[in-house]
Design an enzyme around this catalytic site. Structure first.
Site, mmCIF file in Angstrom:
data_model
loop_
_atom_site.group_PDB
_atom_site.id
_atom_site.type_symbol
_atom_site.label_atom_id
_atom_site.label_comp_id
_atom_site.label_asym_id
_atom_site.label_seq_id
_atom_site.Cartn_x
_atom_site.Cartn_y
_atom_site.Cartn_z
ATOM 1 N N GLU A 76 39.622 36.199 44.958
ATOM 2 C CA GLU A 76 39.241 35.283 44.062
ATOM 3 C C GLU A 76 40.188 34.294 43.651
ATOM 4 O OE1 GLU A 76 36.697 36.864 40.710
ATOM 5 O OE2 GLU A 76 36.917 35.044 39.753
ATOM 6 N N GLY A 77 39.728 33.240 43.629
ATOM 7 C CA GLY A 77 40.661 31.895 43.034
ATOM 8 C C GLY A 77 40.652 32.060 41.443
ATOM 9 N N ALA A 78 40.920 30.953 41.061
ATOM 10 C CA ALA A 78 41.283 30.762 39.553
ATOM 11 C C ALA A 78 40.515 29.322 39.363
ATOM 12 C CB ALA A 78 42.578 30.489 38.959
ATOM 13 N N GLY A 79 39.333 29.382 38.515
ATOM 14 C CA GLY A 79 38.600 28.224 38.645
ATOM 15 C C GLY A 79 38.018 27.557 39.615
ATOM 16 N N THR A 128 33.503 36.115 39.894
ATOM 17 C CA THR A 128 33.701 37.541 39.817
ATOM 18 C C THR A 128 32.632 38.307 40.029
ATOM 19 O OG1 THR A 128 35.475 36.985 38.390
ATOM 20 C CG2 THR A 128 34.755 39.332 38.154
ATOM 21 N N LYS A 173 42.792 39.564 43.233
ATOM 22 C CA LYS A 173 42.735 38.102 42.094
ATOM 23 C C LYS A 173 44.309 37.618 42.053
ATOM 24 C CE LYS A 173 41.106 35.214 38.720
ATOM 25 N NZ LYS A 173 39.813 34.518 38.528
#
Ligand SMILES: Nc1ncnc2c1ncn2[C@@H]1O[C@H](COP(=O)(O)OP(=O)(O)OP(=O)(O)O)[C@@H](O)[C@H]1O
Ligand SMILES: [Mg+2]
Length: 218
Positions: A102-105, A19, A35
């Site tokens: 933006e991905g997660a993790g 982020t 996101k």
């Protein structure tokens, strides 16, 4: 440095600075930000955090899934009785020249019983910018992530290293990962729009086209 108009930002782990790097590029390029899957909103969602550091709300695209629990998406979704499918995702329409997703993790974070974040990157057909920590452990995490990208034939734009600069790790990532480190983001003491724009100018070495050019030179 060539930055594609649309790209996905993933990381070698959660909390590596995806982020932060998104905010640097969203303010600096400037770029719109999306996101698609947010898990957990306390104290703020990633989109809210970008707004809090000065990214224009019209450049922040609405999440496709906004799940309550700060867990892996497959689990956060399960707890809310939701099932995430790759068919659910399409880049929202927008007029920005650049768009960051933006991905997660990290890349191997599950979305459901069979698909991972890396499958979402492939589905969206976006090249990938990988955020890595600068310190000990990063060579292993980074090279493994790059191998996974090669397996899926996802183009890697390069790596951004976040944290105290570490020239030996930078050289190792470039050598063993056969990639470029595009930027090194040092720890930022006071996080605000000016310091983020300063990080953009200093670390990416590109001239800011921000609507607040005075801030970019401080
Ligand atoms: N270069 C930096 N200087 C100072 N603080 C930083 C820096 N990079 C990241 N941080 C802080 O570290 C924390 C984690 O960073 P960030 O939220 O960008 O990680 P992330 O990879 O996006 O995590 P998630 O997987 O939850 O999306 C945040 O509080 C962020 O403000
Ligand atoms: Mg994040």
């Amino acid at each position: 440095m060539h930055i594609p108009k649309r790209f996905f930002i993933s990381g070698t782990d959660t909390d590596v600075g995806k982020t932060m790097v998104s905010a640097i590029l969203a303010l600096g390029l400037p770029a719109a930000y999306w996101k698609p899957i947010q898990c957990g909103n306390e104290p703020a969602s990633d989109s809210q955090w970008l707004a809090s550091v000065g990214v224009d709300q019209k450049f922040i695209l609405p999440e496709r899934y906004n799940l309550r629990n700060p867990l892996s998406p497959h689990r956060a979704a399960e707890l809310e009785g939701v099932s995430i499918s790759l068919d659910d995702f399409e880049l929202p329409k927008n007029s920005a020249e650049y768009v960051i997703v933006e991905g997660a993790g990290g890349l191997m974070v599950p979305l459901n019983a069979k698909d991972m974040v890396i499958d979402l990157v492939a589905k969206l057909q976006l090249p990938l910018l990988l955020v890595a920590r600068s310190g000990l452990g990063t060579i292993n995490h980074t090279v493994l992530s790059i191998q996974a990208l090669h397996q899926k034939e996802i183009p890697l734009i390069g790596v951004v290293m976040n944290g105290e600069p570490n020239p030996a790790n930078r050289a190792a990532i470039e050598h063993y990962g056969k990639t470029k480190v595009l930027a090194e983001i040092p720890p930022i003491a006071q996080i605000n729009k000016d310091s983020i724009l300063q990080a953009y100018n200093e670390s990416f070495g590109l001239k800011s086209k921000s609507s607040n050019p005075a801030a970019a030179t401080t």
